[in-house]
Design a protein around this motif. Structure first.
Motif, mmCIF file in Angstrom:
data_model
loop_
_atom_site.group_PDB
_atom_site.id
_atom_site.type_symbol
_atom_site.label_atom_id
_atom_site.label_comp_id
_atom_site.label_asym_id
_atom_site.label_seq_id
_atom_site.Cartn_x
_atom_site.Cartn_y
_atom_site.Cartn_z
ATOM 1 N N ARG A 10 39.163 42.555 42.825
ATOM 2 C CA ARG A 10 39.793 41.116 41.988
ATOM 3 C C ARG A 10 38.782 39.980 41.706
ATOM 4 O O ARG A 10 39.214 39.464 40.681
ATOM 5 C CB ARG A 10 41.764 41.000 42.135
ATOM 6 N N VAL A 11 38.116 39.650 43.425
ATOM 7 C CA VAL A 11 37.063 38.838 43.203
ATOM 8 C C VAL A 11 35.949 38.771 41.828
ATOM 9 O O VAL A 11 35.724 37.737 41.297
ATOM 10 C CB VAL A 11 36.801 38.495 44.067
ATOM 11 N N ARG A 12 35.591 40.492 42.048
ATOM 12 C CA ARG A 12 34.789 40.406 40.658
ATOM 13 C C ARG A 12 35.037 40.563 39.745
ATOM 14 O O ARG A 12 34.199 40.113 38.853
ATOM 15 C CB ARG A 12 34.037 42.020 41.533
ATOM 16 N N VAL A 26 37.986 38.374 38.838
ATOM 17 C CA VAL A 26 37.789 37.052 38.136
ATOM 18 C C VAL A 26 36.668 36.083 38.234
ATOM 19 O O VAL A 26 35.871 35.274 36.688
ATOM 20 C CB VAL A 26 38.792 36.129 39.083
ATOM 21 N N ASN A 27 35.394 36.621 38.658
ATOM 22 C CA ASN A 27 33.843 35.983 38.456
ATOM 23 C C ASN A 27 33.452 36.617 37.518
ATOM 24 O O ASN A 27 32.730 35.544 36.158
ATOM 25 C CB ASN A 27 33.146 37.012 39.703
ATOM 26 N N PHE A 28 33.389 37.595 36.966
ATOM 27 C CA PHE A 28 33.033 38.021 35.298
ATOM 28 C C PHE A 28 33.790 37.370 34.547
ATOM 29 O O PHE A 28 32.673 36.921 33.179
ATOM 30 C CB PHE A 28 33.504 39.137 35.015
ATOM 31 N N GLN A 29 35.217 37.283 34.153
ATOM 32 C CA GLN A 29 36.065 36.180 33.544
ATOM 33 C C GLN A 29 35.250 34.784 33.296
ATOM 34 O O GLN A 29 35.075 34.460 32.196
ATOM 35 C CB GLN A 29 37.682 36.175 34.272
ATOM 36 N N LYS A 30 35.018 34.074 34.435
ATOM 37 C CA LYS A 30 34.375 33.273 34.912
ATOM 38 C C LYS A 30 32.668 33.322 33.693
ATOM 39 O O LYS A 30 31.889 32.317 33.161
ATOM 40 C CB LYS A 30 34.199 32.389 35.961
ATOM 41 N N ALA A 31 31.953 34.075 34.462
ATOM 42 C CA ALA A 31 30.518 34.134 33.808
ATOM 43 C C ALA A 31 30.569 34.562 32.288
ATOM 44 O O ALA A 31 29.683 34.266 31.760
ATOM 45 C CB ALA A 31 29.827 35.325 34.097
#
Length: 298
Positions: free
Chosen positions: A53-55, A57-62
């Motif tokens: 899930r954290v990965r 979310v990080n892709f969504q931010k990037a």
């Protein structure tokens, strides 16, 4: 991830359209889970699922720093879908992920019928590894088949053919690392209740923490592969190790019952991943019950 979003934005003009349109829209992966899901999982599976899930979310931010349209950048459902497609439908080669439409249709199996390779031109090639009778499934390996929890978190399915599972000693991660073990070394076997030797090593190493000299001696025996000396430690302190192991197994079984009761109380209409969570917890419980039966007879 970015490639999938680019092709998605092209719609029917993309040569990837037919394949993208055929991919699932609902996933049971850790990246798709909610906190209501995480609270129903034992610590190891929950930790793995949360990492996904954290990965995601990080892709969504990037993606905000790319030329993808704002409509797509702000559509969380599309971003989750693209991440899940990228993770569950790709193959790793030399540290990079590749998409190979059609090859992604092969399911995982502990016993496999095909293997995937790439030629010098980067073309994906699939070969049968043995004679396959007509009507039989064609399966490949997605990774280590001895532990189903990573598949559960990454791909969203339970590999019920898996012969074993990690013993769930999440409070002994430091001891595991110091002895050079990882999750695939510390196993409980589903059908027999057998326990791999590293489980005993890690528990005894933790118990010996009360005497630094004894702990260091045991550590050196493990690192040197000195089985005779290591076994002497195990024989001398086995009652303590057995007691710790029994407490761990009994505590995990109680926790699994609580977690599964919590999952069963949720409405499947709003929590569609409950069935696979219950299957995962039942697999772990079945394995631990067999281990408990062996320990109770020692």
């Amino acid at each position: 991830f970015f490639k999938i979003l680019v092709e998605y934005s092209k719609g029917e003009e993309s040569p990837w359209y037919a394949w993208l349109n055929a991919t699932p829209r609902q996933f049971n992966t850790g990246a798709s889970m909610t906190y209501a899901c995480f609270e129903c999982l034992p610590p190891y599976a929950g930790w793995l699922a949360m990492k996904e899930r954290v990965r995601s979310v990080n892709f969504q931010k990037a993606i905000r720093y790319t030329p993808i349209s704002e409509d797509i950048q702000t559509d969380v459902e599309i971003l989750k879908w693209a991440y899940n497609v990228a993770v569950t439908r790709s193959f790793e080669r030399n540290g990079e992920l590749f998409l190979a439409p059609m090859a992604d249709m092969f399911n995982h199996g502990t016993e496999t019928e095909v293997e995937l390779t790439y030629d010098e031109g980067g073309n994906c090639m699939v070969y049968a590894t043995r004679d396959v009778p007509a009507g039989s499934p064609l399966r490949m390996s997605y990774g280590d088949p001895t532990n189903p929890s990573p598949f559960f978190a990454t791909y969203g399915f339970l590999d019920e053919s898996s012969p074993a599972t990690f013993c769930k000693l999440m409070d002994k991660l430091q001891e595991m690392q110091e002895l050079g073990y990882d999750f695939s070394d510390l196993l409980f076997y589903k059908d027999t209740g057998d326990i791999t030797m590293p489980v005993y090593d890690v528990l005894l190493y933790s118990i010996l923490d009360q005497d630094p000299n004894l702990k260091q001696g045991f550590y050196q025996a493990v690192m040197a592969g000195d089985e005779a000396t290591k076994n002497q430690y195990h024989e001398q302190y086995f009652p303590y190790t057995l007691d710790a192991l029994r407490k761990h197994v009994d505590g995990t079984l109680r926790e699994l019952d609580d977690l599964s009761n919590l999952a069963s109380s949720k409405d499947i209409a709003t929590h569609p991943r409950v069935p696979v969570i219950l299957k995962h917890n039942a697999f772990v419980k079945e394995t631990f019950l067999r281990v408990k039966a062996n320990l109770d007879n020692m």
